[in-house]
Scaffold this motif. Structure first.
Motif: not given
Length: 233
Positions: A185-213
């Protein structure tokens, strides 16, 4: 370094990174004085500004401008000395824990280049703030630093998610899928900069990664079934 050690260090780095991220929102005076590109916050809006005119609009006029400049400098130091090293370590350690061989090498290299690009970005932003609204040449340099950073972070996040999925087992599959989807989703949002999609995607992915760790640090056996499968990665 064992995978369990890497996951534990990943948790520590992740907690520091999220604390730094939380701290950005507590910086006094960090409020845009005018419209920011894409309707984003003052820091991301500054990063994604394309022309001196956009920078001038974001910083407005005194006394708001002076307050925002001071707040941006505080955020810049927090970013350069805290957030960037922490999130880079967080992602690199996750890649080390979850992958092997060339897959690991490519992922780690992409993440390190992303972190270095972020540091360069901060230097450019500092130069612009010393003589607002900066020059077009500075904004062109900022464009490349920002886009290299975000592009490689999105790619690296997706690769980490894929590596976790390939560990095998239900828990890695579920957690890794969230990280991978967030990265895509962040890759998709990267193609639509500037916009909020990429930052929201990073938040979800990195929270999930912290939970994984955290789960991997507590229950390493759930993440050890990768031994044979990961030899090919």
């Amino acid at each position: 370094m064992t995978s369990r050690t890497a996951w534990r260090l990943c948790v520590l780095a992740g907690l520091i990174a999220f604390f730094c991220s939380w701290s950005f929102g507590r910086i006094p005076g960090l409020v845009a004085c005018g419209p920011a590109p894409g309707g984003l916050g003052p820091i991301i809006g500054f990063e994604l500004a394309r022309t001196p005119t956009e920078v001038a609009a974001l910083f407005g006029a005194d006394p708001c401008r002076a307050t925002l400049v001071g707040a941006q400098w505080t955020g810049l130091w927090l970013d350069e000395l805290g957030f960037i090293p922490a999130y880079t370590a967080f992602l690199v350690l996750a890649a080390i824990a979850a992958s092997r061989g060339r897959f690991r090498t490519v992922t780690v290299a992409a993440l390190i280049v992303a972190g270095l690009s972020d540091e360069v970005e901060g230097l450019i932003m500092g130069g612009i703030m010393k003589a607002l609204p900066g020059t077009q040449a500075q904004l062109d340099q900022l464009y490349w630093a920002v886009h290299v950073k975000f592009g490689l972070l999105a790619l690296g996040t997706a690769l980490i998610g894929l590596a976790i999925v390939r560990l095998g087992g239900l828990v890695p599959l579920l957690l890794g899928a969230v990280v991978w989807i967030g990265g895509m989703a962040a890759i998709y949002g990267f193609g639509e900069l500037p916009g909020p999609v990429m930052m929201q995607a990073f938040t979800i992915a990195w929270f999930a990664l912290l939970a994984t760790a955290i789960v991997a640090a507590v229950r390493p056996a759930w993440f050890e079934r990768r031994r044979n499968a990961m030899l090919a990665m």
